[in-house]
Write a protein that holds these residues in place. Structure first.
Motif, PDB file in Angstrom:
ATOM      1  N   LEU A 180     -27.335 -46.318  56.230  1.00 45.20           N
ATOM      2  CA  LEU A 180     -26.367 -46.046  55.064  1.00 45.20           C
ATOM      3  C   LEU A 180     -26.486 -47.328  54.202  1.00 45.20           C
ATOM      4  CD1 LEU A 180     -23.461 -44.187  56.701  1.00 45.20           C
ATOM      5  CD2 LEU A 180     -25.109 -43.113  55.332  1.00 45.20           C
ATOM      6  N   PRO A 181     -26.164 -47.237  52.835  1.00 46.13           N
ATOM      7  CA  PRO A 181     -25.954 -48.188  51.897  1.00 46.13           C
ATOM      8  C   PRO A 181     -24.521 -48.736  52.086  1.00 46.13           C
ATOM      9  CG  PRO A 181     -25.960 -46.173  50.789  1.00 46.13           C
ATOM     10  CD  PRO A 181     -26.426 -45.758  52.014  1.00 46.13           C
ATOM     11  N   HIS A 182     -24.476 -50.094  51.915  1.00 46.82           N
ATOM     12  CA  HIS A 182     -23.203 -51.035  51.980  1.00 46.82           C
ATOM     13  C   HIS A 182     -21.896 -50.096  51.464  1.00 46.82           C
ATOM     14  CE1 HIS A 182     -20.591 -54.214  52.953  1.00 46.82           C
ATOM     15  NE2 HIS A 182     -20.499 -54.270  51.715  1.00 46.82           N
ATOM     16  N   LEU A 183     -22.175 -49.506  50.016  1.00 43.69           N
ATOM     17  CA  LEU A 183     -21.041 -48.993  49.355  1.00 43.69           C
ATOM     18  C   LEU A 183     -20.544 -47.649  50.313  1.00 43.69           C
ATOM     19  CD1 LEU A 183     -19.238 -48.455  47.114  1.00 43.69           C
ATOM     20  CD2 LEU A 183     -21.248 -47.003  45.951  1.00 43.69           C
ATOM     21  N   ALA A 184     -21.597 -46.838  50.925  1.00 43.15           N
ATOM     22  CA  ALA A 184     -21.231 -45.636  51.692  1.00 43.15           C
ATOM     23  C   ALA A 184     -20.457 -46.406  52.996  1.00 43.15           C
ATOM     24  CB  ALA A 184     -22.219 -45.168  52.076  1.00 43.15           C
ATOM     25  N   VAL A 185     -20.775 -47.361  53.766  1.00 44.20           N
ATOM     26  CA  VAL A 185     -20.114 -47.781  54.907  1.00 44.20           C
ATOM     27  C   VAL A 185     -18.841 -48.203  54.510  1.00 44.20           C
ATOM     28  CG1 VAL A 185     -19.977 -49.538  56.698  1.00 44.20           C
ATOM     29  CG2 VAL A 185     -22.372 -48.540  56.018  1.00 44.20           C
ATOM     30  N   VAL A 186     -18.709 -49.154  53.454  1.00 49.80           N
ATOM     31  CA  VAL A 186     -17.133 -49.355  52.869  1.00 49.80           C
ATOM     32  C   VAL A 186     -16.155 -48.208  52.643  1.00 49.80           C
ATOM     33  CG1 VAL A 186     -16.152 -50.570  51.218  1.00 49.80           C
ATOM     34  CG2 VAL A 186     -17.837 -51.636  52.167  1.00 49.80           C
ATOM     35  N   LEU A 187     -16.885 -47.332  51.863  1.00 52.58           N
ATOM     36  CA  LEU A 187     -16.220 -46.037  51.508  1.00 52.58           C
ATOM     37  C   LEU A 187     -15.541 -45.189  52.856  1.00 52.58           C
ATOM     38  CD1 LEU A 187     -17.523 -44.626  48.334  1.00 52.58           C
ATOM     39  CD2 LEU A 187     -15.445 -45.813  48.529  1.00 52.58           C
TER      40      LEU A 187
END
Length: 388
Positions: free
Chosen positions: A320-327
């Protein structure tokens, strides 16, 4: 550095917004859950009328929170004839501000790398972020302190001063009796809470809340999340009980029970000062839920989700992209808080109130010895494990 200032201002805004927003939401949840428990219709009277029409927006009773806030702001700020002005005005703030500060040491996500946040979804914006932040990374926590648990206990203890000052400065015998009950109850159950937390400290070998959450991201037996509730189930029950008692809600609402003391230590408060006491009570639910989630329910961890995406035990992975992991981490944390808060509210509407002697006996003669035994057993097991 300006980059650090930007990030931590965003963190503080998120933390304050989360606490106030969830506290307001819990006022609605409490109305709805109590209505369901009492088999009646609740929270459906406040509405917004669309101008020049007869259409009323009820929205499941969500406008009751707005109506409550407006009512508190517009009410007369009544004060008793004889009172200590300084302490009387200071007490509501001493009850509300320490609760807000406790959340500063609670991690609400893993590691944030702003330079990678928008790659590869938005390349142009991602390049601008990389140029501004470089390769910096930040723990998603307002204040990263190694002694996080000690800070939680120290700051939460200040809240006792607010209840004591409120009861004493009001010059009212019911308020004074309520504050005496609140102080003795909060100190008593803080002993149990401290012993339960010590069991966790021994289990994880750290006082840092961030390190505890990272420890819970591991797997037990290759598939079971190593959450604190699996390692310390008795400490979970003890901490939950002590947290509800610290919150001074049913079945532990002796400091403010209406049938005996009107409203207890804040009987003589009105308008927004009483609103601060009420708001701090719901913020305490948010903070207690956040601590419960952080210490025992894996914090922001979603099972099998790592920094790069999902890695399942049977060998399948999903990047997963970093933004998806953070969200996903932040949403997981918020949802867990909401569910834990709803559970605490449900307890209020499910159990009868203790008598005061029963409350003290329960704390000192049952919970405290149980917490001490759990700590001793944890120390012995930890010593045997380290000894090999």
């Amino acid at each position: 550095m300006i980059q650090d200032l930007v990030i931590y201002l965003l963190y503080m805004g998120f933390a304050i917004g989360l606490m106030l927003g969830m506290a307001t939401l819990f006022t609605w949840v409490e109305r709805k859950q109590s209505a369901i428990m009492a088999d009646r219709i609740g929270a459906n009277r406040a509405y917004l009328r669309i101008p020049f029409t007869n259409i009323k927006l009820v929205a499941w009773g969500l406008f009751h929170g707005l109506a409550d806030g407006a009512k508190m702001l517009l009410k007369e700020d009544f004060t008793p004839n004889t009172y200590d002005r300084f302490c009387y005005n200071l007490a509501p703030w001493l009850a509300a501000v320490p609760v807000l500060l406790v959340f500063a040491v609670v991690p609400f996500g893993g590691t944030l790398i702003p330079g990678e946040l928008l790659d590869p979804l938005f390349p142009a914006l991602g390049a601008a972020l990389r140029e501004f932040f470089g390769a910096r990374s930040y723990s998603m926590q307002v204040a990263h302190l190694d002694a996080g648990i000690l800070v939680v206990l120290a700051i939460s203890g200040i809240g006792i001063l607010g209840t004591m000052l409120a009861g004493w400065s009001s010059n009212n015998k019911f308020s004074l009796l309520g504050s005496a009950r609140a102080a003795s109850q909060m100190i008593s159950y803080e002993v149990t809470m401290g012993l339960a937390l010590l069991s966790l400290v021994v289990s994880y070998g750290t006082l840092d809340l961030g390190a505890m959450v990272r420890g819970q991201s591991q797997l037990l037996f290759g598939a079971l999340p190593a959450w604190g509730i699996c390692l310390q189930p008795l400490a979970f029950v003890l901490f939950l009980t002590a947290a509800i008692a610290e919150n001074k809600r049913v079945p532990f609402d002796l400091p403010e029970c209406e049938s005996e003391l009107v409203s207890g230590y804040f009987t003589e408060y009105g308008a927004m000062k009483m609103g601060l006491f009420m708001l701090s009570e719901f913020i305490e639910i948010v903070v207690a839920s956040a601590l419960l989630v952080t210490l025992f329910l894996g914090g922001y961890n979603l099972p099998y989700l790592g920094d790069g995406g999902f890695v399942f035990p049977f060998g399948v992975s999903w990047q997963l992209p970093h933004l998806a992991v953070v969200l996903l981490q932040v949403v997981t944390f918020v949802v867990k808080i909401f569910l834990a808060g709803c559970f605490m509210i449900q307890i209020r509407w499910s159990l009868p109130r203790f008598r005061y002697d029963q409350l003290m006996d329960f704390g000192w003669k049952f919970l405290m010895p149980l917490a001490a035994l759990n700590l001793v057993a944890t120390v012995v097991v930890r010593w045997l494990v380290l000894r090999g």
